[in-house]
Design a protein around this motif. Structure first.
Motif, PDB file in Angstrom:
ATOM      1  N   PHE A  97       0.830  -1.201   0.000  1.00 16.21           N
ATOM      2  CA  PHE A  97       0.000   0.000   0.000  1.00 16.21           C
ATOM      3  C   PHE A  97       0.871   1.261   0.000  1.00 16.21           C
ATOM      4  CE2 PHE A  97      -3.641  -2.334   2.378  1.00 16.21           C
ATOM      5  CZ  PHE A  97      -3.868  -3.102   1.249  1.00 16.21           C
ATOM      6  N   GLU A  98       1.890   1.259   0.868  1.00 22.57           N
ATOM      7  CA  GLU A  98       2.720   2.464   0.983  1.00 22.57           C
ATOM      8  C   GLU A  98       3.489   2.734  -0.308  1.00 22.57           C
ATOM      9  OE1 GLU A  98       5.940   4.564   4.005  1.00 22.57           O
ATOM     10  OE2 GLU A  98       4.508   3.061   4.720  1.00 22.57           O
ATOM     11  N   ARG A  99       3.870   1.685  -1.014  1.00 22.49           N
ATOM     12  CA  ARG A  99       4.583   1.886  -2.280  1.00 22.49           C
ATOM     13  C   ARG A  99       3.744   2.708  -3.264  1.00 22.49           C
ATOM     14  NH1 ARG A  99       6.508  -3.646  -1.384  1.00 22.49           N
ATOM     15  NH2 ARG A  99       8.782  -3.571  -1.158  1.00 22.49           N
ATOM     16  N   GLU A 100       2.429   2.474  -3.277  1.00 25.61           N
ATOM     17  CA  GLU A 100       1.578   3.208  -4.212  1.00 25.61           C
ATOM     18  C   GLU A 100       1.565   4.699  -3.889  1.00 25.61           C
ATOM     19  OE1 GLU A 100       0.426   1.933  -6.905  1.00 25.61           O
ATOM     20  OE2 GLU A 100       1.134  -0.068  -6.350  1.00 25.61           O
ATOM     21  N   VAL A 101       1.539   5.034  -2.600  1.00 23.97           N
ATOM     22  CA  VAL A 101       1.604   6.443  -2.208  1.00 23.97           C
ATOM     23  C   VAL A 101       2.975   7.011  -2.561  1.00 23.97           C
ATOM     24  CG1 VAL A 101       1.412   8.073  -0.291  1.00 23.97           C
ATOM     25  CG2 VAL A 101      -0.084   6.073  -0.376  1.00 23.97           C
ATOM     26  N   GLY A 102       4.018   6.207  -2.370  1.00 18.97           N
ATOM     27  CA  GLY A 102       5.358   6.639  -2.754  1.00 18.97           C
ATOM     28  C   GLY A 102       5.459   6.920  -4.239  1.00 18.97           C
ATOM     29  N   LYS A 103       4.767   6.117  -5.061  1.00 22.13           N
ATOM     30  CA  LYS A 103       4.772   6.331  -6.508  1.00 22.13           C
ATOM     31  C   LYS A 103       4.114   7.669  -6.860  1.00 22.13           C
ATOM     32  CE  LYS A 103       4.726   1.445  -7.794  1.00 22.13           C
ATOM     33  NZ  LYS A 103       3.908   0.346  -8.388  1.00 22.13           N
ATOM     34  N   ILE A 104       3.070   8.027  -6.112  1.00 26.75           N
ATOM     35  CA  ILE A 104       2.406   9.312  -6.354  1.00 26.75           C
ATOM     36  C   ILE A 104       3.379  10.458  -6.119  1.00 26.75           C
ATOM     37  CG2 ILE A 104       0.608  10.874  -5.508  1.00 26.75           C
ATOM     38  CD1 ILE A 104      -1.082   8.372  -4.883  1.00 26.75           C
ATOM     39  N   ALA A 105       4.086  10.413  -4.969  1.00 28.47           N
ATOM     40  CA  ALA A 105       5.063  11.465  -4.671  1.00 28.47           C
ATOM     41  C   ALA A 105       6.174  11.470  -5.714  1.00 28.47           C
ATOM     42  CB  ALA A 105       5.648  11.248  -3.282  1.00 28.47           C
ATOM     43  N   SER A 106       6.622  10.285  -6.137  1.00 27.36           N
ATOM     44  CA  SER A 106       7.685  10.199  -7.130  1.00 27.36           C
ATOM     45  C   SER A 106       7.257  10.800  -8.460  1.00 27.36           C
ATOM     46  CB  SER A 106       8.084   8.728  -7.317  1.00 27.36           C
ATOM     47  OG  SER A 106       9.103   8.612  -8.273  1.00 27.36           O
ATOM     48  N   SER A 107       5.975  10.597  -8.831  1.00 21.45           N
ATOM     49  CA  SER A 107       5.498  11.161 -10.097  1.00 21.45           C
ATOM     50  C   SER A 107       5.485  12.686 -10.052  1.00 21.45           C
ATOM     51  CB  SER A 107       4.097  10.629 -10.418  1.00 21.45           C
ATOM     52  OG  SER A 107       3.137  11.128  -9.504  1.00 21.45           O
ATOM     53  N   PHE A 108       5.153  13.261  -8.887  1.00 20.31           N
ATOM     54  CA  PHE A 108       5.195  14.717  -8.752  1.00 20.31           C
ATOM     55  C   PHE A 108       6.634  15.227  -8.832  1.00 20.31           C
ATOM     56  CE2 PHE A 108       1.067  14.439  -6.144  1.00 20.31           C
ATOM     57  CZ  PHE A 108       0.292  14.666  -7.278  1.00 20.31           C
ATOM     58  N   MET A 109       7.552  14.461  -8.265  1.00 21.25           N
ATOM     59  CA  MET A 109       8.960  14.847  -8.327  1.00 21.25           C
ATOM     60  C   MET A 109       9.479  14.798  -9.774  1.00 21.25           C
ATOM     61  SD  MET A 109      10.266  12.863  -4.879  1.00 21.25           S
ATOM     62  CE  MET A 109      11.949  13.451  -4.920  1.00 21.25           C
ATOM     63  N   THR A 110       9.017  13.799 -10.531  1.00 19.15           N
ATOM     64  CA  THR A 110       9.385  13.719 -11.947  1.00 19.15           C
ATOM     65  C   THR A 110       8.856  14.925 -12.701  1.00 19.15           C
ATOM     66  OG1 THR A 110       9.345  11.306 -11.859  1.00 19.15           O
ATOM     67  CG2 THR A 110       9.179  12.316 -14.038  1.00 19.15           C
ATOM     68  N   LEU A 111       7.648  15.327 -12.358  1.00 18.07           N
ATOM     69  CA  LEU A 111       7.038  16.509 -12.983  1.00 18.07           C
ATOM     70  C   LEU A 111       7.851  17.755 -12.659  1.00 18.07           C
ATOM     71  CD1 LEU A 111       4.407  16.974 -14.646  1.00 18.07           C
ATOM     72  CD2 LEU A 111       3.324  17.684 -12.520  1.00 18.07           C
ATOM     73  N   ASP A 112       8.264  17.882 -11.406  1.00 18.12           N
ATOM     74  CA  ASP A 112       9.089  19.022 -11.000  1.00 18.12           C
ATOM     75  C   ASP A 112      10.431  19.029 -11.739  1.00 18.12           C
ATOM     76  OD1 ASP A 112       7.324  20.202  -9.326  1.00 18.12           O
ATOM     77  OD2 ASP A 112       8.341  19.688  -7.458  1.00 18.12           O
ATOM     78  N   ALA A 113      11.017  17.840 -11.918  1.00 19.18           N
ATOM     79  CA  ALA A 113      12.296  17.752 -12.605  1.00 19.18           C
ATOM     80  C   ALA A 113      12.177  18.224 -14.045  1.00 19.18           C
ATOM     81  CB  ALA A 113      12.810  16.314 -12.559  1.00 19.18           C
ATOM     82  N   LEU A 114      11.085  17.839 -14.706  1.00 20.56           N
ATOM     83  CA  LEU A 114      10.871  18.294 -16.087  1.00 20.56           C
ATOM     84  C   LEU A 114      10.659  19.804 -16.128  1.00 20.56           C
ATOM     85  CD1 LEU A 114      10.435  17.760 -19.080  1.00 20.56           C
ATOM     86  CD2 LEU A 114       8.035  17.249 -18.591  1.00 20.56           C
ATOM     87  N   ALA A 115       9.878  20.311 -15.151  1.00 24.32           N
ATOM     88  CA  ALA A 115       9.648  21.762 -15.103  1.00 24.32           C
ATOM     89  C   ALA A 115      10.959  22.506 -14.909  1.00 24.32           C
ATOM     90  CB  ALA A 115       8.671  22.095 -13.965  1.00 24.32           C
TER      91      ALA A 115
END
Length: 523
Positions: free
Chosen positions: A134-152
Motif C-alpha cells: 500500500f505504501e509503495r503506491e503512495v510513494g509512486k504518487i510522490a515520485s510522479s510529482f517529483m518527476t514533474l518538477d524535474a521536467l519543469a
C-alpha cells in the motif's frame, strides 16, 4: 489468498488447518492412530474403538505474528521513515477461541461420525501501519510529482537559450513545487473463518480392515478492513493535503506539457542560429530531455494512473465481507496388520469455493491488492484436495510410535488471480511422534511436523504469505475415570525466512504458538 491479513489456526497447508484436536497438538502424527480424534485424522480407524457413543470437546488458543521487512527506494520519501529505504511491517494475529468437536457412535460393524471444526482461518490479524504494497503506491504518487518538477526545472533552465537563439521572447517560468516526499496513515485488518462440518460412516469389513466415506461442508466467512488516510505531499515549504495539491497540479501539468511541446517546436529555429559547438551540444541535450519528458507524460499507462489519482484524493476506506459455501467427499481406509502395526490413508477431495464480496470498493483502481475486494466480485478460494498416509508401530503395549505424510494438491485448485499456478510444487508435510502410557491413567506424548511449500517470488506477497516451517508439540492425556479423559498440549511452529528479490525486495517470516485443552467422554 484467503489468508489475507488473517491467521490460520497454525498447522497444515496454505488453506487447510489440520490441528483439529488436542491429540494433534501433543503429537501431530495422528494419521494412523486409533482414537476419537481420528474422526478427522483417521476416520476409518475409529471403527476399532469400543462400542458406544464417544464425544470429544477441544479448545485451542493461537497467537501469531507476521513480519515483512521491505526495501524500496520509494520509502526514503516517507516522512515517518527517517530517510531509510527499509521498513518493517508487523501484524499481530490472535485466535482466542478455536473450538472443535468430534463424535462417534459405534454399533456392530458400523460407525457414524461427525466433526465440527474451523478447517481454515481461525482469527484476526492487524497491521497497525498497513502494508508495504500500500505504501509503495503512495510513494509512486510522490515520485510522479517529483518527476514533474524535474521536467519543469529543465524547461525553465532551457527556455532562455532556446527562445533567445530562435529570436523570440521566452515565456514566463513554469511553476516548480519542490516536492520532496509524502506522508500517510495506513491500517489493515483481516478476520477469517472456514467453518467445517464433516459427516460420514465407517464400516469394519473384518478385524483387520475398515473403510470410511463421508462429506465435508465448508462455510467461509471473512471480513477485511483497509484504511489509507491523511495522505500528504511534502514540499520544500511544508506538507500539503493530497486532494488540494492534486487540484492545483492537474492544470499546471497540462501547462507544462504545452510549454514543453512549444519549446520542442521552437528548437529547429534555435539550432539554425546556433553558431558554436557548445550551443549546439546544449540544444541537443535540451532536445533529448524534452523528448523523454514529453514521452513520459504522454505514456498511456502514466495517463491512466493520472486519471485515477483523484479516486485516492480522500484516501482508501475498504470494508469487505466475504461469504461462500462448498462441499466435497472424504474417503479413508485403515489396515491393522497385527497388534503391533497399523496403517491408514485418507483422501479429502477438492472443495470448490467462490467467496462473494459485499464491499465499499465499487470499481478497480491503482492498488491491485484492493481490487480483490471489489463489490459483487466472486473470488476463487478452493480448498485443495489432501492425501494423508500414516503408520503406527507399538513395540510394547505401553508405547506407540507414529509416522505420517500429507500431500496437498494446491496446483490443482483455483485461487484468486490463478495464484496456484505460481507455486513451483505442491505442499507436503512429514510427521513423526510417539506416546507412552506411563500408567493406566496417564499418557504423555511428543511429536513434530515438517512443512514445505513450493514458494516462488511470483507467488509471494505481503498480503498473503506462508513460509517453510517445522513444528513441535507435546502434552498429556489423563483418565479421570473409565468414562472421562482430560488432555492438554502446547504446539509451537518455527518458521524460516523467505527473501523475495523481484519485483521488490522483501523478507517474510512468522511466529506461532498454540495452547489447547480438551476432554473425551465415553457413554
Amino acid at each position: 489468498m484467503m489468508a489475507t491479513a488473517a491467521t490460520e489456526a497454525t498447522a497444515g497447508g496454505i488453506l487447510t488447518n489440520t490441528n483439529q484436536s488436542i491429540d494433534f497438538l501433543r503429537n501431530p502424527a495422528r494419521d494412523a492412530a486409533i482414537g476419537l480424534d481420528g474422526v478427522y485424522s483417521n476416520p476409518a480407524g475409529v471403527a476399532f474403538l469400543p462400542k458406544g457413543f464417544h464425544l470429544g470437546i477441544n479448545w485451542q488458543y493461537a497467537r501469531q505474528t507476521r513480519t515483512v521487512t521491505s526495501t524500496d527506494q520509494l520509502f526514503t520519501l516517507g516522512k515517518k521513515n527517517n530517510n531509510s529505504d527499509t521498513k518493517v511491517f508487523e501484524g499481530a494475529a490472535e485466535a482466542p477461541v478455536i473450538p472443535s468437536l468430534q463424535a462417534a457412535w459405534i454399533r456392530g460393524d458400523w460407525t457414524l461420525e461427525a466433526n465440527l471444526s474451523v478447517t481454515g482461518g481461525g482469527g484476526k490479524c492487524e497491521f497497525s501501519e498497513g502494508l508495504g504494497s500500500f505504501e509503495r503506491e503512495v510513494g509512486k504518487i510522490a515520485s510522479s510529482f517529483m518527476t514533474l518538477d524535474a521536467l519543469a526545472g529543465k524547461v525553465n533552465q532551457a527556455m532562455p537559450l532556446v527562445y533567445g537563439l530562435a529570436g523570440k521572447t521566452a515565456p514566463a517560468s513554469v511553476t516548480v513545487h519542490g516536492v520532496t516526499g509524502y506522508n500517510m496513515d495506513s491500517y489493515m485488518e483481516g478476520r477469517q473463518y472456514y467453518y467445517g462440518v464433516q459427516l460420514g460412516a465407517a464400516y469394519k469389513v473384518n478385524e483387520k480392515v475398515s473403510v470410511y466415506g463421508g462429506l465435508r461442508l465448508l462455510y467461509g466467512d471473512a471480513t477485511y478492513k483497509c484504511r489509507i488516510s491523511n495522505i500528504q505531499v511534502r514540499t520544500e515549504d511544508g506538507d500539503h493535503d493530497f486532494a488540494t495539491f492534486l487540484l492545483k497540479v492537474s492544470q499546471q501539468k497540462q501547462d507544462l506539457i504545452a510549454r514543453a511541446q512549444d519549446m520542442a517546436a521552437t528548437l529547429p529555429d534555435a539550432m539554425k542560429n546556433a553558431t558554436t559547438a557548445e550551443a549546439q551540444q546544449q540544444l541537443a541535450a535540451v532536445k533529448s530531455s524534452l523528448e523523454q519528458g514529453i514521452a513520459a507524460m504522454s505514456d498511456p499507462e502514466t495517463q491512466k494512473q493520472s486519471a485515477e489519482l483523484p479516486k485516492y484524493s480522500q484516501g482508501v476506506n475498504l470494508l469487505c465481507n466475504q461469504t461462500g459455501l462448498g462441499i466435497a467427499p472424504v474417503v479413508g481406509i485403515d489396515y491393522r496388520l497385527n497388534e503391533h502395526f497399523n496403517f491408514a490413508a485418507k483422501y479429502e477431495f477438492k472443495t470448490q469455493m467462490r467467496m462473494k464480496n459485499e464491499s465499499t470498493v465499487f470499481e478497480a483502481g491503482l492498488i491491485d491488492a484492493v481490487n480483490k475486494y471489489e463489490d459483487e466480485k466472486k473470488v476463487n478460494e478452493d480448498s485443495p484436495a489432501l492425501l494423508t498416509v500414516g503408520a503406527q508401530w507399538s513395540p510394547i503395549k505401553e508405547v506407540r510410535v507414529n509416522a505420517g505424510g500429507h500431500y496437498y494438491f494446491d496446483k490443482q485448485a483455483r485461487w484468486y488471480n490463478d495464484a496456484q499456478s505460481k507455486l513451483s510444487y505442491n505442499t507436503y508435510e512429514i510427521l513423526a511422534g510417539a506416546e507412552w502410557d506411563v500408567n493406566d491413567r496417564l499418557t504423555i506424548s511428543l511429536g513434530g511436523q515438517l512443512t514445505r511449500y513450493g514458494l516462488t517470488d511470483e507467488y509471494m506477497n505481503d498480503i498473503s504469505f506462508v513460509v517453510n516451517s517445522y513444528s513441535i508439540g507435546f502434552g498429556a492425556n489423563y483418565k479421570v475415570s473409565d468414562k472421562v479423559a482430560v488432555k492438554a498440549a502446547f504446539f509451537q511452529t518455527e518458521y524460516g525466512d523467505y527473501e523475495r528479490t523481484t519485483p521488490t525486495k522483501d523478507i517474510f517470516t512468522r511466529t506461532s504458538r498454540v495452547l489447547g485443552i480438551g476432554c473425551d467422554i465415553d457413554i
